[in-house]
Design an enzyme around this catalytic site. Structure first.
Site, PDB file in Angstrom:
ATOM      1  N   GLY A  78       3.703  31.946  -1.494  1.00 24.22           N
ATOM      2  CA  GLY A  78       2.252  31.815  -1.497  1.00 24.22           C
ATOM      3  C   GLY A  78       1.632  32.311  -2.785  1.00 24.22           C
ATOM      4  O   GLY A  78       0.736  31.691  -3.348  1.00 24.22           O
ATOM      5  N   ALA A  79       2.143  33.445  -3.285  1.00 24.42           N
ATOM      6  CA  ALA A  79       1.611  34.041  -4.516  1.00 24.42           C
ATOM      7  C   ALA A  79       2.562  35.148  -4.942  1.00 24.42           C
ATOM      8  O   ALA A  79       3.487  35.513  -4.212  1.00 24.42           O
ATOM      9  CB  ALA A  79       0.207  34.589  -4.293  1.00 24.42           C
ATOM     10  N   HIS A 106      -4.224  40.308  -0.971  1.00 25.39           N
ATOM     11  CA  HIS A 106      -2.839  40.767  -0.862  1.00 25.39           C
ATOM     12  C   HIS A 106      -2.261  41.075  -2.247  1.00 25.39           C
ATOM     13  O   HIS A 106      -1.699  42.164  -2.473  1.00 25.39           O
ATOM     14  CB  HIS A 106      -2.006  39.680  -0.175  1.00 25.39           C
ATOM     15  CG  HIS A 106      -0.580  40.037   0.065  1.00 25.39           C
ATOM     16  ND1 HIS A 106      -0.122  40.496   1.272  1.00 25.39           N
ATOM     17  CD2 HIS A 106       0.503  40.021  -0.760  1.00 25.39           C
ATOM     18  CE1 HIS A 106       1.175  40.737   1.200  1.00 25.39           C
ATOM     19  NE2 HIS A 106       1.579  40.451  -0.036  1.00 25.39           N
ATOM     20  N   GLU A 107      -2.410  40.133  -3.177  1.00 24.03           N
ATOM     21  CA  GLU A 107      -1.816  40.326  -4.502  1.00 24.03           C
ATOM     22  C   GLU A 107      -2.501  41.443  -5.283  1.00 24.03           C
ATOM     23  O   GLU A 107      -1.835  42.185  -6.033  1.00 24.03           O
ATOM     24  CB  GLU A 107      -1.862  39.023  -5.302  1.00 24.03           C
ATOM     25  CG  GLU A 107      -1.202  37.836  -4.616  1.00 24.03           C
ATOM     26  CD  GLU A 107       0.159  38.153  -4.023  1.00 24.03           C
ATOM     27  OE1 GLU A 107       0.926  38.918  -4.639  1.00 24.03           O
ATOM     28  OE2 GLU A 107       0.462  37.643  -2.925  1.00 24.03           O
ATOM     29  N   HIS A 136      -1.306  44.791  -4.209  1.00 20.90           N
ATOM     30  CA  HIS A 136      -0.005  45.086  -4.814  1.00 20.90           C
ATOM     31  C   HIS A 136      -0.126  45.768  -6.175  1.00 20.90           C
ATOM     32  O   HIS A 136       0.820  46.420  -6.618  1.00 20.90           O
ATOM     33  CB  HIS A 136       0.781  43.793  -5.014  1.00 20.90           C
ATOM     34  CG  HIS A 136       1.660  43.414  -3.867  1.00 20.90           C
ATOM     35  ND1 HIS A 136       2.535  44.293  -3.271  1.00 20.90           N
ATOM     36  CD2 HIS A 136       1.823  42.224  -3.214  1.00 20.90           C
ATOM     37  CE1 HIS A 136       3.196  43.670  -2.307  1.00 20.90           C
ATOM     38  NE2 HIS A 136       2.781  42.415  -2.260  1.00 20.90           N
TER      39      HIS A 136
END
Length: 921
Positions: free
Chosen positions: A313-314, A349-350, A353
């Site tokens: 997804g990424a 989400h990314e 991180h």
């Protein structure tokens, strides 16, 4: 034990066997080697290292990397200088290299440069650089290597991607995807997360392209022959898997956050007008994380790049996050409510991180959940605060149900698992690491209180910035923070923070999750726990014990009460007798609940008479739990079906989708018309109340999209009529008529039922620049009843010319769920197996998703044998195969035990068969 069960057991032992001798301590040196014949290098000499993990004799300090991709010949050359710190006298440096041609290797020592002998051991992706001088402990040396390779045809390493312009011109770009073990395919390196170093990167390119990397560009140098060389600033200390670079013709849009970080979104030129939504979302989310963690984002920029070919997804590369186009591009006139939610969540989400994973990184891949579980969890925390209109809390529960589906199998693994090989590492990227990790963090946050949890994780991030961590570092950081001691009066013992390690080890170091059985006897509530497991082997349940933070409400009190269940059995006392008790309030805990005695009848009665007395999450969890308990023989199927009758009054998205999620597979297993008629009849009123518009909240719009698609493909007459009429109008306008985006999938699904409509949709897919529209068309094409078109769709996806090969797993799984396509998908998977594992990697989530997705509805011993024969001589120890066997065996058991009862129940409660013929979809 049946022969099938024995086969699963044998396969499980095969899976575990390689890891039994692979559990090295986190730090190991050359003296830890076992005595065994050394491996042989490609030149026939002994290779001086025999472990999959690198020695800690030396470690990298700084990489100076030069990369030159050629987008005409589709290959690349490079040179790297690595400063290494020597920790123990040695004459050999072991590092990683995969499919790279090493042209030159030399060592820069105090006495001057000298050649290094290069030994290669491809089985471990390792190089040995042998020096004729001793490297002395405490000294820093420099290794220089020149190398070359082809740009990868897969989706990992330094790989080629392509797209067509609106004029039909084919253009290429080169991009990286290094997680988990593919940096070694782009440049020689110490490709393990604990070997953090600084990076200074230079990229050569043609003038028609741009280059991107983790850090901002500081200058561009003109070279002979018209080439340009971009020099990027030196990075912070980071792991190899976070290094990134792209050479492309992308355009960008930019903004600056309130903290002074430049955010840029990159895309192919024809789609740059679809980047504004992602840009604004990224600015808002990065500012949120900066404030929430109270730790400044350490880089001056954050780029988000939409890559035309992208497997996952990424990816969270520090300062240069990469995405599928569908995960980043948005058009307000074409994209749906689910697109808006999905794009916001993947960016959240990314960016999470950048702290969890990048700033603080797990020591080794066994603790991948410290990265992925936290990022998944923080998606919901951040988006709930920054974008409350997206109503993300309505969807977190689904992640726990998905995790439990995998975690209920005997082939599940602990959140923290020993892994060593690249394939084993790939297998960690699953629902257990992501979704179970997020769910146990959510449970812990509820247990500690959100305020105390936040204090603890900020302490964790500050303490271990630019370092690597293990599980215990997190639990240490969460000690001495406030918990629910004010409620200790209702607990057998107060949950003290000093017990944090003991509590959480039960959730991270053993697989599975508890089933808590509740029996109400007057004021007494008798509690017991056991492992919830779909296997019928009692030995698989032995020895499992969790410390379970229970929550509950009763018919007399909506106050959330708490009780820490630390033993196999226990008893708590209520202040008064009650009619019902509901445990796991809002399903904040990662466990199931079974209500013995009158428990289920009392809750069923409550739902039938006053379902809003419980929250929508509580209702969804009851639906999930009661049907899952049927599978393990704790309740009868009629008990679950009786509870489901209340759904005729349900309007909230989570209970509705969970109800459909439990009932529709029953129809798929038995393929009985009266079952699908019952399901449609149960939701008829709710379906008929839906408007064919884009009105309402995000949850309302997503529920509408789901229900209208369900009604259309299940032949509910009003849905069929509306969708068919809208498709005819849309087709008559040559696709130019504006359709409400949320209902367009139902419309396209009706259009794909005949060959002319299918072909028209395929051509619109071919020429559309909007990934959200293409995604809905792709889904509609895959649920068509036209078998020759389904076969063509899978072949088109494999070819990658019109449909990107990145979408093949989705297409194959979607076709397999189609009653007209499930055999086609299985045959396609078998016939193209070797091509698929070369493209996607055996251990990847893409391959495991196809294997389990294509087979998880099979319910006959004939299909179990067919699956077994095919995989017998292939990757028998592959986790996805083992899970497939378990799922088919469970389906067979379910059919044997429950099919007669289901038919008898339907004879009483199901609707009368409709006179008009149906085409099953």
């Amino acid at each position: 034990m049946t022969m099938c069960s024995l086969l699963v057991l044998v396969l499980l032992l095969e899976l575990l066997a390689p890891s039994l001798g692979a559990q090295l301590p986190e730090g190991h040196n050359e003296e830890d080697n076992v005595s065994s014949p050394p491996p042989i290098a490609t030149n026939g000499q002994p290779f001086p290292w025999d472990q999959m993990r690198l020695p800690e004799t030396v470690s990298p300090v700084h990489y100076y990397l030069l990369i030159h991709p050629n987008l005409t010949s589709l290959d690349f050359t490079g040179a790297v200088r690595i400063e290494v710190q020597v920790h123990k006298d040695t004459s050999t440096i072991i590092l990683h290299s995969k499919a790279l041609q090493i042209a030159k290797a030399e060592l820069l020592a105090p006495e001057g440069p000298g050649p290094l002998q290069v030994l290669e051991y491809p089985a471990f992706h390792q190089l040995a650089l042998v020096s004729n001088v001793l490297l002395v402990s405490g000294w820093v040396y420099e290794v220089r290597l020149e190398f070359s390779a082809n740009l990868s045809d897969s989706f990992h390493g330094f790989y080629k991607s392509s797209y067509r312009t609106t004029s039909g011109e084919l253009r290429f770009l080169a991009s990286t995807q290094f997680e988990a073990t593919s940096a070694r395919a782009a440049f020689p390196c110490f490709d393990e997360p604990a070997f953090k170093a600084n990076y200074t990167i230079q990229i050569r390119r043609e003038a028609r392209h741009i280059a991107l990397s983790n850090m901002p560009k500081v200058k561009t140098v003109e070279l002979p022959g018209g080439l340009l060389e971009d020099h990027f600033d030196t990075s912070v200390k980071m792991s190899t898997y976070l290094v990134a670079f792209i050479v492309s013709d992308f355009l960008s849009v930019s903004k600056t956050t309130s903290h002074g970080v430049k955010i840029s979104v990159y895309a192919v030129p024809d789609k740059i007008d679809q980047t504004e939504f992602a840009l604004n979302a990224a600015v808002k989310l990065l500012d949120f994380y900066d404030d929430y963690f109270d730790i400044p984002y350490p880089l001056p920029k954050q780029d988000l790049a939409a890559i035309p070919d992208f497997q996952s997804g990424a990816m969270e590369n520090w300062g240069l996050t990469t995405y599928r186009e569908s995960g980043l591009l948005f058009d307000s006139s074409k994209s749906s409510a689910s697109d808006k939610l999905g794009i916001t969540m993947v960016i959240a989400h990314e960016l999470a991180h950048q702290w969890f994973g990048n700033l603080v990184t797990m020591q080794w891949w066994n603790d991948l959940w410290l990265n992925e579980g936290f990022a998944k969890f923080m998606e919901f925390v951040s988006v709930n605060i920054t974008n409350p209109e997206l109503q993300v809390n309505d969807f977190f529960l689904g992640k726990c149900f998905e995790a439990m589906e995998v975690d209920s199998l005997s082939s599940s693994h602990p959140v923290s698992s020993q892994v060593e090989t690249p394939s084993q590492i790939q297998e960690m990227f699953d629902d257990v690491s992501y979704d179970k990790g997020a769910c146990i963090l959510h449970m812990l946050r509820d247990f500690l209180t959100p305020e105390a949890f936040k204090i603890g994780i900020v302490r964790y991030l500050r303490r271990y910035s630019y370092q690597n961590t293990v599980n215990t570092h997190l639990w240490d950081s969460l000690t001495n923070v406030s918990v629910h001691e004010k409620e200790a009066t209702i607990c057998t013992s107060s949950p003290k923070t000093g017990r944090m390690l003991a509590i959480m080890d039960t959730w991270t170091l053993q697989e599975g999750f508890p089933l808590v059985t509740v029996e109400l006897r007057g004021r007494q509530v008798r509690l017991s726990q056991e492992r919830y497991l779909k296997t019928h082997d009692p030995s698989q349940k032995e020895g499992f014990l969790w410390q379970v933070p229970l929550t509950y409400i009763t018919s007399s009190s909506n106050t959330v009460h708490r009780f820490l269940l630390q033993t196999k059995t226990d008893v708590l006392y209520l202040p008064e007798e009650v009619v019902w008790v509901k445990f796991n309030v809002d399903m904040s805990g990662y466990y199931m609940v079974h209500y013995e005695g009158d428990g289920w009848p009392s809750l069923t009665s409550l739902l039938l008479t006053n379902h809003t007395a419980l929250s929508s999450n509580d209702r969804a969890s009851l639906i999930n739990n009661v049907f899952q308990l049927v599978s393990v023989g704790k309740v009868g199927l009629d008990t679950a079906l009786d509870l489901s009758l209340y759904l005729s009054k349900e309007t909230e998205i989570m209970p509705v989708t969970q109800g459909l999620g439990e009932l529709v597979p029953l129809y798929k297993l038995m393929e009985k018309r009266d079952m699908v008629d019952f399901i449609v009849d149960l939701f008829r009123d709710l379906i008929d109340r839906q408007t064919w518009t884009d009105e309402g909240s995000v949850s309302e719009r997503m529920l509408r999209s789901y229900l209208l698609l369900f009604g259309s493909v299940r032949n509910h007459p009003p849905c069929v009529a509306n969708a068919t009429q809208l498709f005819k109008k849309w087709r008559a306008s040559d696709g130019n008529m504006s359709l409400p985006s949320d209902i367009s999938l139902a419309v396209f699904a009706m259009g794909a039922r005949d060959p002319e409509g299918w072909d028209f949709l395929f051509e619109k897919y071919r020429h559309s620049l909007h990934t959200s529209v293409k995604s809905r068309i792709k889904s509609a094409l895959s649920i068509s009843p036209l078998q020759h078109k389904l076969q063509s769709l899978m072949e088109q996806s494999l070819g990658g010319e019109v449909m990107k090969t990145q979408d093949l797993p989705h297409v194959v799984i979607s076709v397999s769920r189609n009653p007209k396509g499930y055999k086609l998908a299985w045959d396609f998977l078998r016939h193209n197996w070797h091509t698929l594992i070369k493209k996607f990697d055996l251990g990847s989530h893409s391959v495991s998703g196809m294997v389990t997705g294509v087979t998880n509805q099979y319910s006959t011993r004939e299909m179990l044998d067919e699956v077994g024969v095919f995989f017998k001589n292939l990757c028998r120890s592959y986790l996805g195969i083992i899970q497939t066997y378990e799922s088919i065996e469970e389906n067979i058991r379910w059919m044997d035990q429950h099919l007669p009862r289901l038919q008898a129940w339907l004879d009483i409660h199901g609707p009368r068969p409709k006179p008009q013929p149906h085409e099953d979809l």
